[in-house]
Write a protein that holds these residues in place. Sequence first.
Motif, PDB file in Angstrom:
ATOM      1  N   VAL B 197     -36.213  65.459  39.518  1.00  0.00           N
ATOM      2  CA  VAL B 197     -35.100  64.536  39.590  1.00  0.00           C
ATOM      3  C   VAL B 197     -34.060  64.848  38.267  1.00  0.00           C
ATOM      4  O   VAL B 197     -32.765  64.439  38.739  1.00  0.00           O
ATOM      5  CB  VAL B 197     -35.705  62.921  39.238  1.00  0.00           C
ATOM      6  CG1 VAL B 197     -36.180  62.202  40.686  1.00  0.00           C
ATOM      7  CG2 VAL B 197     -36.751  62.956  38.249  1.00  0.00           C
ATOM      8  N   GLN B 200     -32.129  67.475  40.000  1.00  0.00           N
ATOM      9  CA  GLN B 200     -31.167  66.809  40.889  1.00  0.00           C
ATOM     10  C   GLN B 200     -30.091  66.049  40.501  1.00  0.00           C
ATOM     11  O   GLN B 200     -29.033  66.264  40.956  1.00  0.00           O
ATOM     12  CB  GLN B 200     -32.239  65.809  41.756  1.00  0.00           C
ATOM     13  CG  GLN B 200     -31.491  64.960  42.706  1.00  0.00           C
ATOM     14  CD  GLN B 200     -32.660  64.183  43.570  1.00  0.00           C
ATOM     15  OE1 GLN B 200     -33.141  64.669  44.623  1.00  0.00           O
ATOM     16  NE2 GLN B 200     -32.281  62.833  43.544  1.00  0.00           N
ATOM     17  N   ALA B 201     -30.192  65.320  39.380  1.00  0.00           N
ATOM     18  CA  ALA B 201     -29.213  64.591  38.857  1.00  0.00           C
ATOM     19  C   ALA B 201     -27.881  65.658  38.347  1.00  0.00           C
ATOM     20  O   ALA B 201     -26.915  65.187  38.775  1.00  0.00           O
ATOM     21  CB  ALA B 201     -29.440  63.638  37.942  1.00  0.00           C
ATOM     22  N   GLN B 202     -28.510  66.856  37.908  1.00  0.00           N
ATOM     23  CA  GLN B 202     -27.532  67.727  37.301  1.00  0.00           C
ATOM     24  C   GLN B 202     -26.705  68.216  38.583  1.00  0.00           C
ATOM     25  O   GLN B 202     -25.433  68.464  38.610  1.00  0.00           O
ATOM     26  CB  GLN B 202     -28.193  68.812  36.589  1.00  0.00           C
ATOM     27  CG  GLN B 202     -28.659  68.749  35.427  1.00  0.00           C
ATOM     28  CD  GLN B 202     -29.531  69.744  34.803  1.00  0.00           C
ATOM     29  OE1 GLN B 202     -29.457  70.790  35.165  1.00  0.00           O
ATOM     30  NE2 GLN B 202     -30.090  69.640  33.635  1.00  0.00           N
ATOM     31  N   ASP B 205     -24.388  65.728  40.198  1.00  0.00           N
ATOM     32  CA  ASP B 205     -23.267  65.364  39.249  1.00  0.00           C
ATOM     33  C   ASP B 205     -22.068  66.643  39.394  1.00  0.00           C
ATOM     34  O   ASP B 205     -20.922  66.418  39.468  1.00  0.00           O
ATOM     35  CB  ASP B 205     -23.615  65.557  37.702  1.00  0.00           C
ATOM     36  CG  ASP B 205     -22.890  64.911  36.995  1.00  0.00           C
ATOM     37  OD1 ASP B 205     -22.458  64.032  37.069  1.00  0.00           O
ATOM     38  OD2 ASP B 205     -22.703  65.610  36.133  1.00  0.00           O
ATOM     39  N   HIS B 223     -33.391  64.094  53.491  1.00  0.00           N
ATOM     40  CA  HIS B 223     -33.946  62.714  53.841  1.00  0.00           C
ATOM     41  C   HIS B 223     -33.969  61.682  52.785  1.00  0.00           C
ATOM     42  O   HIS B 223     -34.945  60.576  52.918  1.00  0.00           O
ATOM     43  CB  HIS B 223     -35.486  63.221  54.260  1.00  0.00           C
ATOM     44  CG  HIS B 223     -36.302  64.021  52.883  1.00  0.00           C
ATOM     45  ND1 HIS B 223     -36.306  65.192  52.475  1.00  0.00           N
ATOM     46  CD2 HIS B 223     -36.943  62.914  51.885  1.00  0.00           C
ATOM     47  CE1 HIS B 223     -36.875  65.073  51.236  1.00  0.00           C
ATOM     48  NE2 HIS B 223     -37.276  64.113  51.078  1.00  0.00           N
ATOM     49  N   LEU B 225     -32.618  58.811  51.324  1.00  0.00           N
ATOM     50  CA  LEU B 225     -31.659  57.698  51.249  1.00  0.00           C
ATOM     51  C   LEU B 225     -30.863  57.350  49.671  1.00  0.00           C
ATOM     52  O   LEU B 225     -29.857  56.935  49.700  1.00  0.00           O
ATOM     53  CB  LEU B 225     -32.079  56.536  52.088  1.00  0.00           C
ATOM     54  CG  LEU B 225     -32.573  56.630  53.206  1.00  0.00           C
ATOM     55  CD1 LEU B 225     -33.719  55.673  53.864  1.00  0.00           C
ATOM     56  CD2 LEU B 225     -31.228  56.471  54.312  1.00  0.00           C
ATOM     57  N   GLY B 226     -31.736  57.583  48.775  1.00  0.00           N
ATOM     58  CA  GLY B 226     -31.006  57.152  47.470  1.00  0.00           C
ATOM     59  C   GLY B 226     -29.998  58.307  47.172  1.00  0.00           C
ATOM     60  O   GLY B 226     -28.946  57.627  46.435  1.00  0.00           O
ATOM     61  N   VAL B 227     -30.120  59.320  47.222  1.00  0.00           N
ATOM     62  CA  VAL B 227     -29.201  60.716  47.081  1.00  0.00           C
ATOM     63  C   VAL B 227     -27.836  60.249  47.815  1.00  0.00           C
ATOM     64  O   VAL B 227     -26.725  60.320  47.470  1.00  0.00           O
ATOM     65  CB  VAL B 227     -29.900  61.962  47.333  1.00  0.00           C
ATOM     66  CG1 VAL B 227     -28.515  62.872  47.472  1.00  0.00           C
ATOM     67  CG2 VAL B 227     -30.858  62.449  46.410  1.00  0.00           C
ATOM     68  N   ALA B 229     -26.937  57.666  49.240  1.00  0.00           N
ATOM     69  CA  ALA B 229     -26.048  56.272  48.682  1.00  0.00           C
ATOM     70  C   ALA B 229     -25.084  56.631  47.614  1.00  0.00           C
ATOM     71  O   ALA B 229     -23.968  56.046  47.600  1.00  0.00           O
ATOM     72  CB  ALA B 229     -27.318  55.115  48.355  1.00  0.00           C
ATOM     73  N   VAL B 249     -20.750  54.481  54.191  1.00  0.00           N
ATOM     74  CA  VAL B 249     -22.085  54.203  53.491  1.00  0.00           C
ATOM     75  C   VAL B 249     -22.260  52.751  52.882  1.00  0.00           C
ATOM     76  O   VAL B 249     -23.627  52.443  53.202  1.00  0.00           O
ATOM     77  CB  VAL B 249     -22.023  55.207  52.151  1.00  0.00           C
ATOM     78  CG1 VAL B 249     -20.948  54.952  51.313  1.00  0.00           C
ATOM     79  CG2 VAL B 249     -23.286  55.428  51.327  1.00  0.00           C
TER      80      VAL B 249
END
Lengths: 327, 340
Positions: B197, B200-202, B205, B223, B225-227, B229, B249
């Motif tokens: 995570v 992933q955030a990097q 960004d 897959h 749904l959070g990313v 959004a 979205v």
Amino acid sequence: MTADKKVLLRVENLKKHFPIMRGIFRRQVGAVKAVDGLTFDVYEGETLGMVGESGCGKSTAGRTILQLYPITDGSIHFEGRDLAALAPDELRKVRPRMQMIFQDPQACLNPRMTVGSIISEPLDEHSVVSGEKKRERVQELLKLVGLNPNHANRYPHEFSGGQRQRIGIARALALNPKFIVCDEPIAALDVSIQAQVVNLLEDLQAELGLTYLFISHDLSMIRHISDRVAVMYLGKIMELANSHDLYRDPLHPYTQALLSAVPVPDPNLEAKRERIILTGDVPSPANPPSGCVFHTRCPVAVEVCRQAIPEWRELRAEHWVSCHLAE
Amino acid sequence: MSSLDWSVNQPKALEVTGLETRFHTQDGTVHAVNGVSFELREGELLGVVGESGSGKSVTMMSLLQLIPIPPGKIAAGSAIFNGRDLIKMNSDEIRGVRGGQIGFIFQDPMTSLNPVLTIGYQLTESLRLHMGMTNEQAHQRAVELLQLVGIPMAESRLSDYPHQFSGGMRQRVMIAIALACSPQLLIADEPTTALDVTIQAQIVDLVKRLRQEIGMSIIWITHDLGVVAGIADRVLVMYGGQIVEEAPVKELYAGPQHPYTLGLLGSLPRLDSNRNDRLLNIEGQPPNLSSAPVSCSFAPRCAYAYDRCREENPQLKPISGEHKIACWWNVKKGEPRYDR
């Protein structure tokens, strides 16, 4: 959790180092400090979530607790007995009480064995029942995890991923365990199937009074399923608290960053959220940083973090943290 | 270009119509993509969401003819990009588009880089091939690209091999390779799935920043749904090789209209929800794609399914403005869609 909670598992200063061998004489030149000093209790009937990034030692911790690896240092007391000090045949008698559910349902089931023989293997191994009784028990277990009891003669490849994970769960339940280590049980499953398996685990816990150590990298799922959560980083626990407090008021900078990095399925919220983006990668556990292991990526690190190992302290009631700066 | 500047009036960057992809295997034909149509506007970030086997990756790989043929076959459809049909291009022509005008980021940064070639070689390959740069120019550009994706000491790292990079860094290299020829369109196939995570955030960004700097169109397959959004302008939800819902979205998350999307959102534990809520189950298993769909492929798992769902396959049609669904049931009113 009420006040009269009973400790089922007590882990004290648990260490697991894997030696690094070099040269023709295979001399030990160092060690991968996969688990480096864990101290925590697991109470009866609760779910303790263990969360962290890949390589933080959470799986090694789970396996070491079940004595799948000999420990390097520390102690593990399960139902009051020190597992590491037990003789092999004594340990064998304790093993049915603690079981494991593995990450990859594809890899943890023998493709040449029928589902029936996979589930009854622990029964054979610990010679509890045989014959007709055994068949009945297998059918009962299949029903318990939501599979068709008549499918005992099928092979694992005839099942989907979610169903295979159910087989793994049935096998773990075969000997009526008290304590189950769930090592990323849903990581290999699709989103809609994950919910099925998690709901099943919750139902079984309520029905059979199980205690879980639930290992996962999925912070949202850990929050959902756990009563208390331990956050691991580089072989150490950074923070341990009940689920509600940890997610509402994280004290450790690593927990804060981790939580801010989790995407929330809501575009309006996502647009407003402030992210703490950690720079760099997790350092190698073979050569962990001095002082606080997180100081190389910590956004608020000061000089003392580079030099002294932070104390494991109870900052709030039942809320433990390992950080010099947290208050 | 920020996500807010995107509008319906932007010219189309890509228009896909009636795409069908099948795989003829020994065990029969797999109908992986069944009549997928969508469009992508310039500067837009389109999220494509679905579970494994929903056909999201095969759709995008078909566009670039990246599926193995045989056993794969693109049975029907067109994909208009820059006024030309990608599906009808011969192998020389499509090779000019791949890596040039269209960049592709694959899921697994561990396996999609060649372990015996240096990062510098893999990065400059397309620059020399597509842009006709000299070694000197390509080297210069490669250094810029690595700096762009945030790899420190870019100059010296060009001579390193993939194993000398961590997972997150390798994914940055993959992004740099995809961006090398300044593509108009970037297709990212689960670019953060294999990452932690914080990494992933990097990467998310980084992609947000690059979008503002370069202003390309992006298709982001995932897959998670959070990313989606957090980064997408518009979202396609795929199931059984078809698009079942398509919406901007905010509209999708505020009011999902397809039972599958509803179920998917309900089955997610969320950091902002009540912890003790039981997760919503979607009973049953994803569909077997061994025959072309004649009924709604979600019907066997759908709580709202009725006779028509088992007899007719719903087509993707608008319900309001930009919001389209393929469903015979009106979830809001709790009655069949009589207007269809």
